[in-house]
Design an enzyme around this catalytic site. Structure first.
Site, PDB file in Angstrom:
ATOM      1  N   GLU A  64      33.671  44.358  39.042  1.00 25.59           N
ATOM      2  CA  GLU A  64      33.461  43.510  40.224  1.00 25.59           C
ATOM      3  C   GLU A  64      34.815  43.121  40.806  1.00 25.59           C
ATOM      4  OE1 GLU A  64      31.679  38.974  40.943  1.00 25.59           O
ATOM      5  OE2 GLU A  64      31.495  39.971  39.012  1.00 25.59           O
ATOM      6  N   ASP A  90      36.089  40.473  43.417  1.00 21.71           N
ATOM      7  CA  ASP A  90      35.775  39.326  44.271  1.00 21.71           C
ATOM      8  C   ASP A  90      36.831  39.190  45.359  1.00 21.71           C
ATOM      9  OD1 ASP A  90      33.451  38.526  42.933  1.00 21.71           O
ATOM     10  OD2 ASP A  90      34.610  37.459  41.419  1.00 21.71           O
ATOM     11  N   GLU A 142      35.566  34.279  47.307  1.00 29.11           N
ATOM     12  CA  GLU A 142      34.655  33.249  46.812  1.00 29.11           C
ATOM     13  C   GLU A 142      35.176  31.950  47.382  1.00 29.11           C
ATOM     14  OE1 GLU A 142      32.656  34.147  42.790  1.00 29.11           O
ATOM     15  OE2 GLU A 142      34.807  34.375  42.432  1.00 29.11           O
ATOM     16  N   HIS A 151      37.769  41.768  38.477  1.00 22.23           N
ATOM     17  CA  HIS A 151      37.132  41.710  37.158  1.00 22.23           C
ATOM     18  C   HIS A 151      36.914  43.144  36.668  1.00 22.23           C
ATOM     19  CE1 HIS A 151      35.794  37.395  37.275  1.00 22.23           C
ATOM     20  NE2 HIS A 151      35.747  37.605  38.586  1.00 22.23           N
TER      21      HIS A 151
END
Length: 478
Positions: A231, A233, A236, A247
């Site tokens: 993942e 990001d 956020e 991640h």
């Protein structure tokens, strides 16, 4: 993400969950959301669309009746005695995007509403960018940049407007799971680095074995299986704080995990196949407390542009990912990401060295390096990742990891604990849902292409950030 996403409130009449068969009660029509490909020197419009995640959809008997396969936070034991039988017995239906979920898309602009009161009360949503009617748009961003505009002015403490990439299958898992008849057209195949257990169907079968209802969310639960994958990001955020966080995972694509390989909280957190913590860059956490927020350098009271550059070691599409850089543009001015003001940590971008220094300075486990660091994150992009856009509240940690002081068992003044100005008593879902039902996030003007192709890098610079970027830390131009 930094927490499992348990996002919906369902009624006994509409169980908004995922499925593998396809129902016929509501036609599925994907709302248009134009994006732009700037790879060839000039940006060209793409006729992309969005699709709602299957975890939000009505799941009912596939025999023509409207009997729910899932109600509240439990599966129907008669229809779903086990995962395989449930997949055969249950169908997912089309979605009424605006009426039921508060999702509005027009031109290049997408707005997600927090609480929508239709036939039932829906909380939050998660959608994916589609290319055609049957497959997700796949992004390969090594040596590229990705840009979008965002309006977070209506997002208070505790909410997360998230835009990110997940290493999902382009077809939603249909080719690898023959029992999955719905596929990307109905938003199947979700996974992320948290290895979430609240996904109702994983690899074509229901996650009903070992399923138990959540203790603090009457409409959510978890099964024995988790859905793991890498993942990235990109974003956020709410109006108070923001972070971007890679991640990586030691696996390829989606893995239906069990036991310690899921890396569940507690003794197994760092035994899993994915880096749940990630390596985050939150300006506030890095000591720049006047950079992001209403009236600050990046003024969250009005829209702005977010640019993320994925730099490779040899500046080619095949080189190893070596750096992730961030640029903001607002009111016609380029705003560079501020350099770290945290003791022992230098830089204004994410590199393996930055991550190692940050983990040491904050006393965190460097699971990022264990999972392969930026090289592994780049390999995920080389295989292709799916764009996810969502709005959610956090039943696990009240989003304190994003905008407050976290973890709760650490001194708020300890390095890395303060992530924003929200209090430790904020972000409780029952409070946010009651007091801010009309909260929204708007994403627009999605662009991707060569470094420097998606924004005007020659625009007048804004006032310098709190700390000057280190030599070589500036954004790249075409």
């Amino acid at each position: 993400m930094s927490t499992t996403r348990s996002l919906t409130i369902l009624s006994s009449l509409l169980a908004l969950v995922s499925a593998q068969q396809v129902g016929t009660n509501t036609p599925e029509t994907h709302p248009a959301l134009k994006s732009q490909d700037c790879s060839a020197g000039a940006c060209k419009n793409l006729d992309t669309t969005i699709v709602l995640d299957s975890n939000w959809r009505w799941l009912h008997s596939s025999n023509g009746s409207t009997a729910n396969c899932y109600t509240g936070n439990t599966f129907n034991e008669e229809l779903c005695p086990d995962g395989e039988t449930c997949a055969a017995n249950c169908a997912v239906d089309g979605a009424k995007y605006t009426e039921t979920y508060g999702i509005k898309s027009a031109g290049s602009e997408l707005t997600l509403k927090f609480v929508t009161q239709g036939e039932s009360a829906n909380v939050g949503s998660r959608v994916y960018l589609m290319e055609g009617a049957e497959e997700y748009k796949m992004f390969k961003l090594k040596n590229k940049e990705f840009t979008f505009d965002v309006d977070v002015s209506k997002l208070p403490c505790g909410l997360n407007g998230a835009l990110y990439f997940s290493e999902m299958a382009a077809d939603g898992g249909m080719s690898t799971a023959p029992t999955n008849k719905a596929g990307a057209k109905y938003g199947t195949g979700y996974c992320d680095a948290q290895c979430p257990h609240d996904i109702k169907f994983i690899d074509g079968k229901a996650n009903s074995d070992g399923w138990s209802g959540s203790a603090n969310d009457k409409n959510a639960g978890s099964g024995a299986l988790g859905a793991c994958c890498a993942e990235m990001d990109i974003w956020e955020a709410n109006s108070m704080s923001t972070a971007f966080t890679p991640h990586p995972c030691s696996i390829t694509g989606l893995k239906a995990c069990t036991g310690s390989e899921c890396g569940d909280d507690g003794a197994d957190r760092y035994a899993g196949v994915c880096d749940k913590d990630g390596c985050d860059y939150n300006a506030f956490r890095m000591g720049n407390k006047e950079f992001y927020g209403a009236g600050m350098t990046v003024d969250t009271s009005k829209p702005f542009t977010v640019v993320t550059q994925f730099i490779t070691s040899d500046k080619t599409d095949t080189g190893d990912l070596s750096e992730i850089r961030r640029v903001y543009v607002q009111d016609g001015k380029v705003i560079e990401n501020p350099a770290s003001a945290a003791a022992g940590v230098t830089g204004n971008s994410i590199t393996d060295d930055f991550c190692a220094a940050q983990k040491k300075a904050f006393g965190d486990n460097n699971a990022f390096a264990t999972a392969g660091g930026l090289k592994a994150m780049g390999e995920s992009f080389e295989r292709g990742m799916v764009l996810v856009m969502s709005l959610w509240d956090d039943h696990a940690a009240n989003a304190l990891w994003l905008d407050s002081q976290y973890p709760l068992d650490k001194d708020p003044t300890a390095p890395g604990v303060a992530r924003g100005t929200c209090g430790r008593d904020t972000g409780k879902p029952e409070d946010v849902e009651a007091n801010h039902p009309d909260a929204t996030v708007t994403y627009s003007n999605i662009k991707f292409g060569a470094i420097g192709s998606t924004f005007d890098s020659a625009a007048a610079p804004a006032a310098p950030p709190a700390a000057a970027p280190p030599a070589g830390g500036k954004f790249l131009k075409a």
